[in-house]
Design a protein around this motif. Structure first.
Motif, short mmCIF file in Angstrom:
data_model
loop_
_atom_site.label_atom_id
_atom_site.label_comp_id
_atom_site.label_asym_id
_atom_site.label_seq_id
_atom_site.Cartn_x
_atom_site.Cartn_y
_atom_site.Cartn_z
N MET A 161 8.06 -1.82 3.96
CA MET A 161 7.91 -2.75 3.45
C MET A 161 5.75 -2.84 3.20
O MET A 161 5.08 -3.65 2.58
CB MET A 161 7.66 -2.94 5.27
CG MET A 161 8.67 -3.37 5.66
SD MET A 161 9.37 -3.98 7.36
CE MET A 161 8.13 -5.95 6.92
N VAL A 162 5.56 -1.73 4.01
CA VAL A 162 4.10 -1.60 3.72
C VAL A 162 3.65 -1.10 2.70
O VAL A 162 2.39 -1.58 1.49
CB VAL A 162 3.29 -0.50 4.62
CG1 VAL A 162 1.39 0.30 4.14
CG2 VAL A 162 3.08 -1.37 6.48
N LEU A 163 4.32 -0.10 1.55
CA LEU A 163 3.83 0.04 0.53
C LEU A 163 4.49 -1.37 -0.29
O LEU A 163 3.23 -1.59 -1.23
CB LEU A 163 4.79 1.25 -0.13
CG LEU A 163 4.49 2.66 0.66
CD1 LEU A 163 5.68 3.66 0.44
CD2 LEU A 163 3.06 3.27 -0.15
N ILE A 164 4.92 -1.87 -0.43
CA ILE A 164 5.76 -3.13 -1.29
C ILE A 164 4.32 -4.32 -0.93
O ILE A 164 4.43 -4.63 -2.11
CB ILE A 164 7.16 -3.64 -0.84
CG1 ILE A 164 8.10 -2.67 -0.80
CG2 ILE A 164 7.28 -4.66 -1.66
CD1 ILE A 164 9.50 -2.93 -0.77
N LYS A 165 3.94 -4.60 0.43
CA LYS A 165 3.44 -5.47 0.78
C LYS A 165 2.04 -5.34 -0.42
O LYS A 165 0.85 -5.97 -0.33
CB LYS A 165 2.46 -5.60 2.39
CG LYS A 165 1.89 -5.72 2.71
CD LYS A 165 2.18 -7.09 2.20
CE LYS A 165 0.92 -8.90 2.78
NZ LYS A 165 0.71 -10.37 2.27
N MET A 166 1.88 -4.04 -0.62
CA MET A 166 -0.05 -3.27 -0.88
C MET A 166 0.72 -3.95 -2.45
O MET A 166 -0.43 -3.41 -3.07
CB MET A 166 0.33 -1.66 -1.11
CG MET A 166 -0.65 -1.44 0.25
SD MET A 166 -0.06 0.60 0.82
CE MET A 166 -1.78 0.75 -0.25
#
Length: 421
Positions: free
Chosen positions: A156-161
């Motif tokens: 989730m964090v990587l995709i949000k970036m």
């Protein structure tokens, strides 16, 4: 010979049929959405519908390969698949191609691209099932809950970036998997209350009206449960936290979201009315769907579709083509197929003897439900535009392949359920 016959009968052909039906419907609707009279042939590789046909052939080939694999390797290799997609999500931040403001694609050449975030949904479901099916793992325990949450949170964090907000939110649907495995329903209740307070805080002109309502309801419940001291104290704490949350919403809303995100939410909630700029896509979408009436205008006869009034009509807004050319009746068929697919997946999950297969099945159902519900809600103006495809129908190779892998992995696990003690 007997093993082949047994395998044939163990495959859930109803799910396979629904899958093929949705893929076929998607292909013809993509053709309608971007039809070019200069390229009338379905197999024209210079068009999106020609490319989608190739994607479908590749997807079906991949589905057959999955059905021929040894199912125990899927659980064993879950951590490897997860690590590979995490590395790809990191790589896309460095060398990825920016499309529509999101750096989410890796160029493969020849006009083809790979979107790692689509495959991250599959590997996250797989690893989550692997972890939760382990010995002495209970989501009600803090350690197990945090590890399960970490498995979901990392992609989730990587995709949000990237930043891809739509794909990021899809992972939130996996809370239903945790709920099925024993997470307290209070988590879902609290989440629902927070969403309600969020909406009410935005549409209420004077926050003191909302605060007063919270206090009155809270005091009534505390009085009702006054003999249960623990419950009364919990309600008091909930009332105070709810009031604080309401006060914090608007500053967080103003500074935590980008302007176009706030504008889209404002349009959906009716705070602002904008049919020419931010609300243009949804307004045209509703016009297209409404103009189809009961039976639709006919295949390739949609004027909103033909003259490209709705942007991204072969991807995020593909349902507009269904509504305009097939009408309410055709739209009802599509919704019925998705509901049938979801009910079938849940039934498959519930009949599994292996906890791994059951948990994975609920992961598949959660991801497909989120895509289906949010995408259609987005096109009819019930939800803000966040840009996620309609499973198996929207144009896109990565999306089609990822949903194919999700579904046929479950079918493969289900075909071997009788061999599990």
């Amino acid at each position: 010979m007997n093993n082949q016959r047994s395998f044939f009968f163990n495959v859930d052909w109803i799910t396979v049929f629904i899958y093929l039906a949705l893929c076929t419907i998607g292909l013809f609707n993509i053709r309608a959405a971007v039809f070019n009279p200069d390229h009338p042939y379905l197999l024209d590789m210079d068009t999106n519908y020609g490319k989608q046909f190739i994607y479908i052939i590749v997807a079906i080939t991949l589905a057959i390969i999955i059905l021929l694999l040894e199912s125990r390797f899927l659980s064993a290799l879950a951590p490897v698949f997860y690590v590979i997609t995490v590395l790809l999500l990191m790589l896309v931040l460095v060398i990825g191609r920016n499309v529509g403001g999101n750096q989410a694609w890796i160029n493969l050449g020849g006009g083809f691209r790979l979107q790692p975030s689509e495959f991250a949904k599959y590997t996250t479901c797989l690893l989550l099932a692997r972890y939760l099916s382990g010995t002495n793992i209970k989501v009600t325990e803090v350690k197990s809950f945090l590890i399960a949450g970490g498995i979901i949170l990392l992609p989730m964090v990587l995709i949000k970036m990237q930043p891809d907000d739509g794909s990021t939110l899809v992972f939130c649907s996996l809370i239903f998997v945790l709920y099925r495995e024993g997470l307290s329903p209070y988590f879902l209740i609290v989440t629902g209350l927070l969403i309600t307070l969020f909406v009410l805080s935005l549409i209420t002109p004077n926050l003191w009206y909302l605060i007063s309502a919270i206090i009155i309801i809270g005091l009534f419940l505390i009085y009702f449960f006054r003999r249960n001291r623990r419950m009364a104290l919990g309600l008091l704490a909930g009332m105070i936290l709810s009031a604080a949350f309401v006060f914090a919403i608007r500053p967080l809303y103003e500074h935590g979201l980008k302007s176009h995100q706030r504008e889209r939410i404002d349009v959906v909630l009716g705070i602002t009315h904008d049919t020419k700029h931010v609300g243009y896509n949804q307004n045209q979408s509703k016009i297209a769907i409404g103009s189809g009436r009961m039976w639709g205008k006919g295949y390739l006869q949609g004027t909103q579709t033909k003259y490209s009034f709705v942007p991204e009509q072969s991807t995020d807004f593909i349902f507009c083509t269904v509504g305009e050319e097939w009408g309410f009746a055709g739209s009802l068929v599509i919704v019925g197929l998705y509901l049938g697919l979801l009910l079938r997946i849940i039934a498959i999950a519930e009949r599994q003897r292996s906890p791994f297969s059951r948990i994975y099945g609920y992961g598949v159902a959660s991801v497909i439900f989120f895509h289906f519900f949010i995408n259609i809600s987005m096109t009819i103006g019930f939800m803000p535009v966040i840009g996620i495809p309609l499973p198996l129908i929207s144009y896109g190779g990565s999306s089609l392949l990822s949903f194919t892998i999700l579904i046929f992995t479950l079918i493969k696990l289900d075909s071997n359920r009788m061999g599990i003690v």
